[in-house]
Write a protein that holds these residues in place. Structure first.
Motif, PDB file in Angstrom:
ATOM      1  N   GLY A  96      19.564  31.543  98.975  1.00  0.00           N
ATOM      2  CA  GLY A  96      18.762  30.468  99.550  1.00  0.00           C
ATOM      3  C   GLY A  96      18.171  30.961 100.854  1.00  0.00           C
ATOM      4  O   GLY A  96      18.145  32.159 101.133  1.00  0.00           O
ATOM      5  N   HIS A  97      17.691  30.015 101.659  1.00  0.00           N
ATOM      6  CA  HIS A  97      17.182  30.342 102.991  1.00  0.00           C
ATOM      7  C   HIS A  97      18.374  30.480 103.934  1.00  0.00           C
ATOM      8  O   HIS A  97      19.205  29.582 104.016  1.00  0.00           O
ATOM      9  CB  HIS A  97      16.276  29.219 103.515  1.00  0.00           C
ATOM     10  CG  HIS A  97      14.974  29.119 102.797  1.00  0.00           C
ATOM     11  ND1 HIS A  97      13.936  29.988 103.025  1.00  0.00           N
ATOM     12  CD2 HIS A  97      14.549  28.249 101.861  1.00  0.00           C
ATOM     13  CE1 HIS A  97      12.924  29.654 102.262  1.00  0.00           C
ATOM     14  NE2 HIS A  97      13.269  28.608 101.530  1.00  0.00           N
ATOM     15  N   ASN A  98      18.430  31.579 104.652  1.00  0.00           N
ATOM     16  CA  ASN A  98      19.561  31.790 105.566  1.00  0.00           C
ATOM     17  C   ASN A  98      19.612  30.759 106.690  1.00  0.00           C
ATOM     18  O   ASN A  98      20.681  30.445 107.188  1.00  0.00           O
ATOM     19  CB  ASN A  98      19.540  33.204 106.143  1.00  0.00           C
ATOM     20  CG  ASN A  98      20.117  34.217 105.171  1.00  0.00           C
ATOM     21  OD1 ASN A  98      21.001  33.891 104.385  1.00  0.00           O
ATOM     22  ND2 ASN A  98      19.615  35.429 105.219  1.00  0.00           N
ATOM     23  N   CYS A 111      19.491  39.294  99.793  1.00  0.00           N
ATOM     24  CA  CYS A 111      18.193  39.136  99.123  1.00  0.00           C
ATOM     25  C   CYS A 111      17.467  37.850  99.508  1.00  0.00           C
ATOM     26  O   CYS A 111      16.633  37.351  98.750  1.00  0.00           O
ATOM     27  CB  CYS A 111      18.347  39.215  97.602  1.00  0.00           C
ATOM     28  SG  CYS A 111      19.045  40.769  97.013  1.00  0.00           S
ATOM     29  N   ALA A 112      17.731  37.308 100.685  1.00  0.00           N
ATOM     30  CA  ALA A 112      17.026  36.105 101.130  1.00  0.00           C
ATOM     31  C   ALA A 112      15.527  36.356 101.233  1.00  0.00           C
ATOM     32  O   ALA A 112      14.727  35.451 101.016  1.00  0.00           O
ATOM     33  CB  ALA A 112      17.588  35.622 102.464  1.00  0.00           C
ATOM     34  N   GLU A 116      12.558  34.131  99.381  1.00  0.00           N
ATOM     35  CA  GLU A 116      11.334  33.651 100.026  1.00  0.00           C
ATOM     36  C   GLU A 116      10.094  34.183  99.317  1.00  0.00           C
ATOM     37  O   GLU A 116       9.069  33.504  99.236  1.00  0.00           O
ATOM     38  CB  GLU A 116      11.324  34.050 101.505  1.00  0.00           C
ATOM     39  CG  GLU A 116      10.041  33.748 102.241  1.00  0.00           C
ATOM     40  CD  GLU A 116       9.616  32.282 102.227  1.00  0.00           C
ATOM     41  OE1 GLU A 116       8.403  32.021 102.366  1.00  0.00           O
ATOM     42  OE2 GLU A 116      10.469  31.386 102.061  1.00  0.00           O
ATOM     43  N   ALA A 117      10.168  35.382  98.750  1.00  0.00           N
ATOM     44  CA  ALA A 117       9.016  35.967  98.044  1.00  0.00           C
ATOM     45  C   ALA A 117       8.642  35.170  96.796  1.00  0.00           C
ATOM     46  O   ALA A 117       7.489  35.224  96.358  1.00  0.00           O
ATOM     47  CB  ALA A 117       9.306  37.422  97.681  1.00  0.00           C
ATOM     48  N   ARG A 119       8.153  32.143  96.697  1.00  0.00           N
ATOM     49  CA  ARG A 119       7.121  31.243  97.204  1.00  0.00           C
ATOM     50  C   ARG A 119       5.923  32.022  97.752  1.00  0.00           C
ATOM     51  O   ARG A 119       4.797  31.817  97.324  1.00  0.00           O
ATOM     52  CB  ARG A 119       7.699  30.353  98.309  1.00  0.00           C
ATOM     53  CG  ARG A 119       6.705  29.324  98.852  1.00  0.00           C
ATOM     54  CD  ARG A 119       7.162  28.728 100.171  1.00  0.00           C
ATOM     55  NE  ARG A 119       7.290  29.723 101.233  1.00  0.00           N
ATOM     56  CZ  ARG A 119       6.265  30.257 101.891  1.00  0.00           C
ATOM     57  NH1 ARG A 119       5.024  29.924 101.590  1.00  0.00           N
ATOM     58  NH2 ARG A 119       6.467  31.149 102.835  1.00  0.00           N
ATOM     59  N   SER A 120       6.193  32.946  98.678  1.00  0.00           N
ATOM     60  CA  SER A 120       5.104  33.605  99.404  1.00  0.00           C
ATOM     61  C   SER A 120       4.295  34.571  98.557  1.00  0.00           C
ATOM     62  O   SER A 120       3.085  34.683  98.743  1.00  0.00           O
ATOM     63  CB  SER A 120       5.656  34.319 100.640  1.00  0.00           C
ATOM     64  OG  SER A 120       6.527  35.365 100.268  1.00  0.00           O
ATOM     65  N   GLN A 121       4.921  35.261  97.627  1.00  0.00           N
ATOM     66  CA  GLN A 121       4.206  36.226  96.787  1.00  0.00           C
ATOM     67  C   GLN A 121       4.049  35.744  95.346  1.00  0.00           C
ATOM     68  O   GLN A 121       3.068  36.058  94.692  1.00  0.00           O
ATOM     69  CB  GLN A 121       4.922  37.574  96.798  1.00  0.00           C
ATOM     70  CG  GLN A 121       4.961  38.217  98.169  1.00  0.00           C
ATOM     71  CD  GLN A 121       5.880  39.432  98.189  1.00  0.00           C
ATOM     72  OE1 GLN A 121       6.158  40.039  97.168  1.00  0.00           O
ATOM     73  NE2 GLN A 121       6.375  39.773  99.368  1.00  0.00           N
ATOM     74  N   GLY A 122       5.041  34.999  94.864  1.00  0.00           N
ATOM     75  CA  GLY A 122       5.020  34.545  93.476  1.00  0.00           C
ATOM     76  C   GLY A 122       4.278  33.243  93.255  1.00  0.00           C
ATOM     77  O   GLY A 122       4.038  32.847  92.114  1.00  0.00           O
ATOM     78  N   GLY A 123       3.919  32.561  94.348  1.00  0.00           N
ATOM     79  CA  GLY A 123       3.179  31.317  94.225  1.00  0.00           C
ATOM     80  C   GLY A 123       3.992  30.160  93.649  1.00  0.00           C
ATOM     81  O   GLY A 123       3.425  29.180  93.169  1.00  0.00           O
TER      82      GLY A 123
END
Length: 189
Positions: A96-98, A111-112, A116-117, A119-123
């Motif tokens: 999850g989010h740290n 692997c936090a 996040e990726a 959302r930010s890279q995978g849309g």
């Protein structure tokens, strides 16, 4: 067997290791499934369900620590391959989010950044966060800390098909001792 007796069609993925966790998808409509667990993984499972010609669900159980990195990469690839159709990723990502998904002095997630990726890279949209913002709620608890490790992520096509989507946790199964996780509920209207 009980699900099938109730009229559900079932797809499963489980490693051959004794007492290893797996994933199960059960629906009332026909679907095809394929195990997409990264090669060489001793723990963890990914099951991609093609629920109709234009809808995909990726059911996930991630392993612990750095061994979950290839699982994130597989999820990103599945999301990219499904960008034109509704796609949802559901399951125990053990991450999850740290800064938001750990209670107190709980150990930071491995692997936090890959979490996040999504959302930010995978849309992909974190459906629970989209509805609840920065609220803190735990889907799994150690003896002293809570963690939000069970997640639902969807792409824009999925969110567009289900604009009234709701995402929540039901803590009763965990509190009753039926499982060590709260149930993740996703409601689509």
């Amino acid at each position: 067997r009980s699900l099938e007796a109730a009229g559900f069609l079932v797809g499963t993925a489980a490693s051959s290791q004794f007492r290893s966790n797996g994933v199960l998808v059960a629906t009332k409509i026909a679907f095809q499934s394929e195990r997409v667990t990264p090669d060489g993984s001793e723990k963890g499972e990914l099951l991609l369900a093609h629920i109709s010609p234009s809808f995909r669900l990726l059911a996930a159980y991630f392993p612990q620590r750095a061994t979950k990195a290839p699982f994130f990469r597989t999820c990103m690839a599945s999301a990219a391959n499904s960008s034109k159709m509704p796609f949802i990723l559901l399951g125990d990502l053990n991450t999850g989010h740290n800064n938001l998904d750990i209670e107190g002095s709980g150990a930071p997630f491995y692997c936090a950044d890959l979490f996040e990726a999504l959302r930010s890279q995978g849309g992909l949209v974190d459906l629970w966060r989209a509805e609840h913002g920065d609220r803190r709620e735990w889907s799994w608890r150690s003896p002293i800390n809570g963690f939000r490790v069970d997640h639902a992520f969807a792409n824009a096509a999925f969110v567009g098909c289900f604009p009234s989507i709701r995402c929540s946790y039901d803590h009763h199964p965990r509190e009753a001792g039926l499982t060590d996780h709260s149930a993740l509920l996703v409601s689509c209207a």
